[in-house]
Design a protein around this motif. Structure first.
Motif, PDB file in Angstrom:
ATOM      1  N   LYS A 122      81.467  77.642  15.775  1.00  0.00           N
ATOM      2  CA  LYS A 122      82.581  76.714  15.951  1.00  0.00           C
ATOM      3  C   LYS A 122      82.130  75.358  16.499  1.00  0.00           C
ATOM      4  CE  LYS A 122      85.666  79.358  14.255  1.00  0.00           C
ATOM      5  NZ  LYS A 122      86.224  79.015  12.921  1.00  0.00           N
ATOM      6  N   LEU A 123      81.143  75.359  17.384  1.00  0.00           N
ATOM      7  CA  LEU A 123      80.618  74.093  17.888  1.00  0.00           C
ATOM      8  C   LEU A 123      79.976  73.292  16.756  1.00  0.00           C
ATOM      9  CD1 LEU A 123      79.087  75.313  21.273  1.00  0.00           C
ATOM     10  CD2 LEU A 123      80.907  73.611  21.020  1.00  0.00           C
ATOM     11  N   LYS A 124      79.200  73.968  15.933  1.00  0.00           N
ATOM     12  CA  LYS A 124      78.558  73.316  14.789  1.00  0.00           C
ATOM     13  C   LYS A 124      79.615  72.789  13.808  1.00  0.00           C
ATOM     14  CE  LYS A 124      74.898  74.207  11.363  1.00  0.00           C
ATOM     15  NZ  LYS A 124      75.619  73.994  10.104  1.00  0.00           N
ATOM     16  N   GLU A 125      80.635  73.590  13.581  1.00  0.00           N
ATOM     17  CA  GLU A 125      81.726  73.199  12.681  1.00  0.00           C
ATOM     18  C   GLU A 125      82.437  71.957  13.210  1.00  0.00           C
ATOM     19  OE1 GLU A 125      85.683  75.431  10.819  1.00  0.00           O
ATOM     20  OE2 GLU A 125      84.108  76.616  11.790  1.00  0.00           O
ATOM     21  N   TYR A 126      82.671  71.921  14.512  1.00  0.00           N
ATOM     22  CA  TYR A 126      83.353  70.778  15.109  1.00  0.00           C
ATOM     23  C   TYR A 126      82.514  69.503  14.992  1.00  0.00           C
ATOM     24  CZ  TYR A 126      86.165  68.043  18.352  1.00  0.00           C
ATOM     25  OH  TYR A 126      86.962  67.075  18.904  1.00  0.00           O
ATOM     26  N   LEU A 127      81.244  69.621  15.291  1.00  0.00           N
ATOM     27  CA  LEU A 127      80.358  68.453  15.217  1.00  0.00           C
ATOM     28  C   LEU A 127      80.272  67.897  13.803  1.00  0.00           C
ATOM     29  CD1 LEU A 127      77.502  69.722  17.559  1.00  0.00           C
ATOM     30  CD2 LEU A 127      78.850  67.643  17.913  1.00  0.00           C
ATOM     31  N   GLU A 128      80.179  68.772  12.821  1.00  0.00           N
ATOM     32  CA  GLU A 128      79.997  68.335  11.440  1.00  0.00           C
ATOM     33  C   GLU A 128      81.300  67.920  10.767  1.00  0.00           C
ATOM     34  OE1 GLU A 128      75.976  70.972  10.370  1.00  0.00           O
ATOM     35  OE2 GLU A 128      77.941  71.577   9.576  1.00  0.00           O
ATOM     36  N   GLN A 129      82.379  68.701  10.972  1.00  0.00           N
ATOM     37  CA  GLN A 129      83.623  68.448  10.248  1.00  0.00           C
ATOM     38  C   GLN A 129      84.559  67.469  10.958  1.00  0.00           C
ATOM     39  OE1 GLN A 129      85.618  72.009   8.916  1.00  0.00           O
ATOM     40  NE2 GLN A 129      83.713  73.015   8.306  1.00  0.00           N
ATOM     41  N   ILE A 130      84.605  67.521  12.274  1.00  0.00           N
ATOM     42  CA  ILE A 130      85.532  66.654  13.018  1.00  0.00           C
ATOM     43  C   ILE A 130      84.862  65.359  13.450  1.00  0.00           C
ATOM     44  CG2 ILE A 130      87.045  66.484  15.021  1.00  0.00           C
ATOM     45  CD1 ILE A 130      87.978  68.501  12.882  1.00  0.00           C
ATOM     46  N   LEU A 131      83.709  65.472  14.089  1.00  0.00           N
ATOM     47  CA  LEU A 131      83.027  64.268  14.565  1.00  0.00           C
ATOM     48  C   LEU A 131      82.126  63.632  13.512  1.00  0.00           C
ATOM     49  CD1 LEU A 131      82.077  65.307  18.224  1.00  0.00           C
ATOM     50  CD2 LEU A 131      84.115  64.114  17.398  1.00  0.00           C
ATOM     51  N   LYS A 132      81.885  64.347  12.419  1.00  0.00           N
ATOM     52  CA  LYS A 132      81.055  63.846  11.311  1.00  0.00           C
ATOM     53  C   LYS A 132      79.636  63.484  11.780  1.00  0.00           C
ATOM     54  CE  LYS A 132      84.771  63.965   8.720  1.00  0.00           C
ATOM     55  NZ  LYS A 132      84.961  65.066   7.732  1.00  0.00           N
TER      56      LYS A 132
END
Length: 378
Positions: A225-235
């Motif tokens: 989920k941390l990886k997903e947030y960094l890549e998808q939300i924060l780009k």
């Protein structure tokens, strides 16, 4: 009569034990009373991060890592800016607190640090059994959590569990003046789960993926989920993990005070000092320690009147809803942060509000499940 080894023994050299020892050390009333702090670990690394809110300057400002005057609450539908007004949201690294406390306490001729693990305390003989030896005292302050809160069918338990990455990015990615209280855009299915962000600069921040659930999960889930947030939300495509931390905080309406006795006062998590509906403990600990000091000086039992029955009932209702319908968490917190001023929320969580103010906040959270939980708990 056998003279005990120590006047007080503080079992545990963490947040509660060290805050208590610091307050005792600062008060002339306790001068000459021999005190032991017994802790199994050296507390020589950063094992956690504490955050808290308060008005103006505070007693911990010299070791505070960073503070913010603005925050965000985010869902998929909206983003709300939280103006903290006369409050500041402050962050303190555990290692800085440990080092500060040790530096202060090691100068005292009355306080002794002992590295040992206490296995049990006999309230009759007033003896603590450690892995290395036995210790006697007039009174014990015990921070060992135990599991009694899990065994009482009348109380509700939710676990706040999380993993955090302190990261550094190659390009600016954060606003260092605004922290994120909760961001629900990335969630674990049908749970109350969110991302929490403490930005230190444009390229460095602590991100934690957090659950408020009646169950635990595998460590790989937090990383995903941390990886997903960094890549998808924060780009963000390029980052370095500088430090990791993880933890579990029990959130429960269990009455911890009943675990204390004439010669043993439970403190910290073991004393119910974690605010049940939020998981915050740092400022709560400061208040409880002040109450203990005042009780002792007034000749009262140290643990007398440390908790509010009224607020424990409020916490119980909230926890019951999350335990039975965990998927409602996002909607409940959305109502809390969009229908109330953040200053009102802070005062409510600090248990400083009047019943009329509490009713306003409780009504702002209205959902049919709250009525059901109300009758189950009240």
């Amino acid at each position: 009569m056998i003279v005990p080894d120590y006047y007080y023994v503080i079992v545990g050299g963490g947040l509660a034990g060290l805050q208590l020892a610091l307050s005792i050390n600062e008060d002339i009333f306790f001068k000459g009373k021999k005190i032991a702090i017994i802790e199994p670990s050296l507390k020589d690394h950063n094992d956690k991060t504490w955050c808290f809110w308060e008005k103006g300057e505070g007693k911990w400002d010299e070791i505070t890592t960073k503070s913010w005057k603005k925050g965000k609450f985010i869902t998929k539908q909206q983003e709300n800016l939280l103006d903290l007004g006369d409050y500041s949201y402050k962050m303190l690294r555990a290692i800085d607190f440990y080092e500060y406390a040790k530096q202060k306490l090691e100068k005292s001729t009355d306080i002794f640090f002992i590295q040992d693990k206490i296995q049990s305390i006999d309230p009759v003989t007033r003896t603590a059994i450690g892995a290395k030896k036995k210790y006697t005292a007039k009174h014990f302050f015990d921070s060992r959590p135990g599991k009694k809160y899990q065994d009482d069918p009348k109380n509700t338990v939710i676990y706040q569990h999380f993993k955090g990455w302190r990261i550094k990015t190659s390009a600016p990615a954060f606003d260092p003046e605004v922290f994120t209280m909760m961001d629900y855009r990335i969630k674990y299915k049908n749970t109350t789960s969110f991302t929490y962000i403490l930005p230190f600069s444009e390229t460095e921040a602590l991100l934690e993926f957090t659950f408020f659930t009646p169950f635990m999960t595998e460590e790989a889930v937090y990383d995903e989920k941390l990886k997903e947030y960094l890549e998808q939300i924060l780009k963000i495509k390029d980052w370095e993990v500088l430090e990791t931390e993880k933890g579990m905080i029990p959130m429960t309406d269990f009455n911890f005070e009943k675990n204390s006795s004439k010669h043993i006062t439970m403190i910290g998590t073991a004393g119910g000092w974690v605010k049940a509906s939020s998981g915050y403990s740092f400022k709560n600990t400061e208040k409880k320690v002040a109450a203990i000091i005042e009780n002792i000086k007034m000749g009262k039992p140290p643990g007398q009147g440390l908790s509010s029955i009224r607020f424990r009932k409020y916490d119980g209702i909230f926890l019951d809803v999350l335990a039975r319908h965990n998927e409602l968490g996002e909607k409940i917190f959305e109502k809390l942060y969009t229908r109330n001023k953040v200053q009102e929320i802070f005062r409510f969580l600090d248990e400083e509000t009047k019943p009329s103010e509490e009713l306003k906040i409780m009504l702002s959270l209205y959902h049919p499940q709250f009525l059901k939980s109300f009758f189950r708990k009240i």
